[in-house]
Each structure stands twice: as structure tokens, then as C-alpha cells.
Design an enzyme around this catalytic site. Structure first.
Site, PDB file in Angstrom:
ATOM      1  N   HIS A  97     -29.594 -23.594  19.227  1.00 28.04           N
ATOM      2  CA  HIS A  97     -30.394 -22.712  18.745  1.00 28.04           C
ATOM      3  C   HIS A  97     -31.608 -23.699  18.254  1.00 28.04           C
ATOM      4  O   HIS A  97     -31.433 -24.711  17.570  1.00 28.04           O
ATOM      5  CB  HIS A  97     -30.172 -22.064  17.281  1.00 28.04           C
ATOM      6  CG  HIS A  97     -28.989 -21.038  17.906  1.00 28.04           C
ATOM      7  ND1 HIS A  97     -29.342 -19.598  18.691  1.00 28.04           N
ATOM      8  CD2 HIS A  97     -27.595 -20.826  17.611  1.00 28.04           C
ATOM      9  CE1 HIS A  97     -28.330 -19.082  18.628  1.00 28.04           C
ATOM     10  NE2 HIS A  97     -27.384 -19.820  18.323  1.00 28.04           N
TER      11      HIS A  97
ATOM     12  N   ARG B 201     -45.897 -17.629  20.562  1.00 32.20           N
ATOM     13  CA  ARG B 201     -45.953 -16.843  19.359  1.00 32.20           C
ATOM     14  C   ARG B 201     -44.793 -17.342  18.326  1.00 32.20           C
ATOM     15  O   ARG B 201     -44.109 -18.204  18.752  1.00 32.20           O
ATOM     16  CB  ARG B 201     -45.236 -15.241  19.909  1.00 32.20           C
ATOM     17  CG  ARG B 201     -45.851 -14.717  20.911  1.00 32.20           C
ATOM     18  CD  ARG B 201     -46.638 -13.714  20.595  1.00 32.20           C
ATOM     19  NE  ARG B 201     -47.225 -13.251  21.787  1.00 32.20           N
ATOM     20  CZ  ARG B 201     -47.028 -12.477  22.681  1.00 32.20           C
ATOM     21  NH1 ARG B 201     -45.815 -11.777  22.487  1.00 32.20           N
ATOM     22  NH2 ARG B 201     -47.486 -11.979  23.893  1.00 32.20           N
TER      23      ARG B 201
ATOM     24  N   ALA C 135     -31.257 -13.455  20.672  1.00 30.47           N
ATOM     25  CA  ALA C 135     -30.523 -12.298  19.801  1.00 30.47           C
ATOM     26  C   ALA C 135     -29.355 -11.941  20.393  1.00 30.47           C
ATOM     27  O   ALA C 135     -28.408 -11.403  19.613  1.00 30.47           O
ATOM     28  CB  ALA C 135     -31.607 -11.340  19.864  1.00 30.47           C
TER      29      ALA C 135
ATOM     30  N   PRO D 156     -33.027 -13.808  25.889  1.00 32.56           N
ATOM     31  CA  PRO D 156     -34.350 -12.889  25.659  1.00 32.56           C
ATOM     32  C   PRO D 156     -35.378 -13.465  24.690  1.00 32.56           C
ATOM     33  O   PRO D 156     -35.029 -14.006  23.701  1.00 32.56           O
ATOM     34  CB  PRO D 156     -33.644 -11.681  24.995  1.00 32.56           C
ATOM     35  CG  PRO D 156     -32.474 -11.897  24.438  1.00 32.56           C
ATOM     36  CD  PRO D 156     -31.705 -13.125  25.422  1.00 32.56           C
ATOM     37  N   ASN D 157     -36.652 -13.191  25.204  1.00 33.01           N
ATOM     38  CA  ASN D 157     -37.821 -13.537  24.568  1.00 33.01           C
ATOM     39  C   ASN D 157     -38.273 -15.058  24.563  1.00 33.01           C
ATOM     40  O   ASN D 157     -39.110 -15.451  24.125  1.00 33.01           O
ATOM     41  CB  ASN D 157     -37.880 -12.941  23.011  1.00 33.01           C
ATOM     42  CG  ASN D 157     -37.636 -11.677  23.022  1.00 33.01           C
ATOM     43  OD1 ASN D 157     -38.661 -10.854  23.513  1.00 33.01           O
ATOM     44  ND2 ASN D 157     -37.039 -11.153  22.235  1.00 33.01           N
TER      45      ASN D 157
ATOM     46  N   TYR E 219     -40.290 -21.281  15.707  1.00 33.01           N
ATOM     47  CA  TYR E 219     -39.662 -21.770  16.877  1.00 33.01           C
ATOM     48  C   TYR E 219     -40.488 -23.157  17.771  1.00 33.01           C
ATOM     49  O   TYR E 219     -39.786 -23.671  18.459  1.00 33.01           O
ATOM     50  CB  TYR E 219     -39.510 -20.648  17.982  1.00 33.01           C
ATOM     51  CG  TYR E 219     -38.857 -19.599  17.632  1.00 33.01           C
ATOM     52  CD1 TYR E 219     -37.233 -19.707  17.259  1.00 33.01           C
ATOM     53  CD2 TYR E 219     -39.268 -18.213  17.451  1.00 33.01           C
ATOM     54  CE1 TYR E 219     -36.713 -18.680  16.756  1.00 33.01           C
ATOM     55  CE2 TYR E 219     -38.551 -17.099  16.960  1.00 33.01           C
ATOM     56  CZ  TYR E 219     -37.346 -17.316  16.659  1.00 33.01           C
ATOM     57  OH  TYR E 219     -36.199 -16.222  16.132  1.00 33.01           O
TER      58      TYR E 219
ATOM     59  N   ARG F  66     -31.404 -17.946   7.786  1.00 28.07           N
ATOM     60  CA  ARG F  66     -32.408 -16.589   7.972  1.00 28.07           C
ATOM     61  C   ARG F  66     -31.491 -15.403   7.665  1.00 28.07           C
ATOM     62  O   ARG F  66     -30.653 -15.678   6.843  1.00 28.07           O
ATOM     63  CB  ARG F  66     -32.656 -16.826   9.402  1.00 28.07           C
ATOM     64  CG  ARG F  66     -33.459 -18.073   9.857  1.00 28.07           C
ATOM     65  CD  ARG F  66     -33.858 -18.179  11.210  1.00 28.07           C
ATOM     66  NE  ARG F  66     -34.815 -17.206  11.746  1.00 28.07           N
ATOM     67  CZ  ARG F  66     -35.242 -16.859  13.082  1.00 28.07           C
ATOM     68  NH1 ARG F  66     -34.869 -17.496  13.949  1.00 28.07           N
ATOM     69  NH2 ARG F  66     -36.265 -15.714  13.288  1.00 28.07           N
TER      70      ARG F  66
ATOM     71  N   GLU G 111     -23.438 -24.163  22.156  1.00 28.31           N
ATOM     72  CA  GLU G 111     -24.212 -23.064  21.779  1.00 28.31           C
ATOM     73  C   GLU G 111     -25.567 -23.919  21.065  1.00 28.31           C
ATOM     74  O   GLU G 111     -25.356 -24.934  20.348  1.00 28.31           O
ATOM     75  CB  GLU G 111     -23.835 -22.272  20.436  1.00 28.31           C
ATOM     76  CG  GLU G 111     -24.479 -21.390  19.777  1.00 28.31           C
ATOM     77  CD  GLU G 111     -23.860 -20.640  18.705  1.00 28.31           C
ATOM     78  OE1 GLU G 111     -23.040 -21.138  18.175  1.00 28.31           O
ATOM     79  OE2 GLU G 111     -24.560 -19.451  18.576  1.00 28.31           O
TER      80      GLU G 111
ATOM     81  N   ASN H  55     -28.681 -20.954  24.865  1.00 30.77           N
ATOM     82  CA  ASN H  55     -29.195 -20.182  23.708  1.00 30.77           C
ATOM     83  C   ASN H  55     -29.562 -18.708  24.078  1.00 30.77           C
ATOM     84  O   ASN H  55     -30.256 -18.576  24.822  1.00 30.77           O
ATOM     85  CB  ASN H  55     -30.720 -21.009  23.602  1.00 30.77           C
ATOM     86  CG  ASN H  55     -31.328 -20.194  22.477  1.00 30.77           C
ATOM     87  OD1 ASN H  55     -30.938 -19.180  21.795  1.00 30.77           O
ATOM     88  ND2 ASN H  55     -32.573 -21.173  21.858  1.00 30.77           N
TER      89      ASN H  55
HETATM   90  O1  CA2 Z   1     -33.231 -20.228  16.913  1.00 26.63           O
HETATM   91  C1  CA2 Z   1     -33.226 -19.693  18.073  1.00 26.63           C
HETATM   92  O2  CA2 Z   1     -33.096 -20.401  19.024  1.00 26.63           O
HETATM   93  C2  CA2 Z   1     -32.649 -18.318  18.326  1.00 26.63           C
HETATM   94  O3  CA2 Z   1     -31.626 -18.346  19.546  1.00 26.63           O
HETATM   95  C3  CA2 Z   1     -33.946 -17.741  18.669  1.00 26.63           C
HETATM   96  C4  CA2 Z   1     -33.663 -16.026  18.912  1.00 26.63           C
HETATM   97  C5  CA2 Z   1     -32.919 -15.529  17.462  1.00 26.63           C
HETATM   98  O4  CA2 Z   1     -32.928 -14.297  17.786  1.00 26.63           O
HETATM   99  C6  CA2 Z   1     -31.804 -16.270  17.237  1.00 26.63           C
HETATM  100  O5  CA2 Z   1     -31.251 -15.679  15.930  1.00 26.63           O
HETATM  101  C7  CA2 Z   1     -32.086 -17.523  17.001  1.00 26.63           C
HETATM  102  C8  CA2 Z   1     -35.245 -15.385  19.442  1.00 26.63           C
HETATM  103  C9  CA2 Z   1     -35.775 -16.081  20.313  1.00 26.63           C
HETATM  104  C10 CA2 Z   1     -37.006 -15.397  20.263  1.00 26.63           C
HETATM  105  O6  CA2 Z   1     -37.923 -16.185  20.890  1.00 26.63           O
HETATM  106  C11 CA2 Z   1     -39.436 -16.089  20.575  1.00 26.63           C
HETATM  107  C12 CA2 Z   1     -40.307 -16.979  20.772  1.00 26.63           C
HETATM  108  C13 CA2 Z   1     -41.564 -17.011  20.467  1.00 26.63           C
HETATM  109  C14 CA2 Z   1     -41.874 -15.777  19.996  1.00 26.63           C
HETATM  110  C15 CA2 Z   1     -40.993 -14.712  19.554  1.00 26.63           C
HETATM  111  C16 CA2 Z   1     -39.832 -14.813  19.814  1.00 26.63           C
END
Ligand code: CA2
Length: 150
Positions: free
Chosen positions: A108, A25, A85, A17-18, A30, A115, A106, A82
């Protein structure tokens, strides 16, 4: 020996997700590369390693579970996952990883251990073969190189 793509093993790269918002963003966390940019980087490296990349993204937990099952049915060489969340919440994805023989790595972009506390536990990491985190888009490339050596 042939170099044709018909001979190359497939790697599923599953994104949760996201991650469709990547590059649009929160670039300070990221990075500025989009998921399409990362797919391109993986395809380039995959070509060098003789690996075909099948990149997917979904905001829905069940899709990730279904794709893990599909990885087993299709006999893919490895999965880079990946789970976003869902990494920190999903017993269903944990169980799906355990239910398949295909190795799951896995991945990230960020280092969740640096974090918030709620990111320190990973249901994915408990079931995965290994984890690559904290190197931005390069986490995916390092994971692909590890997959090539499995
Ligand atoms: O660091 C990573 O790759 C994560 O998997 C990213 C997840 C986060 O919940 C994990 O703890 C670590 C979040 C992905 C959200 O991606 C976004 C990208 C751009 C803007 C907002 C969110």
C-alpha cells in the site's frame, strides 16, 4: 553465469481499482507519481536485482483473481499486490492468494492503519506472506527487495 533476461525471474505487480488515477488526484494521500512512474522505478530496481517486472492494473476484481491464478501457472517468483479498496472487501482475492503457492506481498502507498476504521481490516494481509505500507511509491520498491530475497 549469464545476465540475459531469459534467466531472470518474473515478478507480477498487480494493482486494483482506481490506481490508474495515481498522480492525477489526491496527491496529498497517494503522492504525485503515476502508476507508469512506479513501473519505471520497479523496472530500474528489478534490473539491478535480476528480476523482470510485469506491471498490471484493473478496476475489476475478477481480473485480479485471474492474474493470481496466472502467476501460479506461469511460475512467477512472487506477486506484489496492491488490491486497492478490494483489500478490505474481497474474500475472492483472499481465496485466490490462498489457492496459489506463489508468495504474495501486500503493498500500500498509504498506511491504512492510520486511516478510517474500515481500512484496518485486510483480507489480502490475512493471506499474504507479508505487507509493506505507508512509504508511498517506495512501498513497492521495499516489497520488490523483499521478493528478491525470498
Ligand atoms: O494506500 C494504498 O495503496 C491503498 O491500497 C489505496 C486504495 C485504498 O482503498 C486502500 O485503502 C489503500 C485506494 C486507491 C485509490 O487510488 C486513487 C488514486 C488517485 C486518486 C484517487 C484514488
Amino acid at each position: 553465469m549469464s545476465n540475459s533476461t531469459a534467466d531472470s525471474a518474473t515478478i507480477y505487480v498487480l494493482n486494483g481499482p482506481n490506481l490508474n488515477l495515481l498522480g492525477l488526484r489526491e496527491p496529498e494521500i497517494y503522492g504525485s507519481q503515476t502508476l507508469d512512474d512506479i513501473a519505471g522505478m520497479l523496472e530500474d530496481r528489478g534490473r539491478e536485482l535480476g528480476l523482470e517486472i510485469d506491471m498490471r492494473q484493473s478496476n475489476h476484481e475478477g481480473h485480479l483473481v485471474d492474474w493470481l491464478h496466472e502467476a501460479q501457472a506461469e511460475g512467477v517468483k512472487a506477486v506484489l499486490l496492491n488490491a486497492g479498496a478490494y483489500t478490505h472487501t474481497s474474500v475472492a482475492i483472499h481465496d485466490a492468494i490462498k489457492s496459489i503457492k506463489v508468495p504474495v506481498i501486500e503493498v500500500h502507498l498509504s498506511n491504512p492503519h492510520k486511516r478510517e476504521g474500515f481500512r484496518h481490516h485486510s483480507y489480502v494481509g490475512m493471506a499474504a506472506q507479508g505487507t509493506v505500507c505507508g512509504f508511498g511509491a517506495n512501498s513497492y520498491i521495499v516489497a520488490l527487495e523483499a521478493a528478491a530475497r525470498l
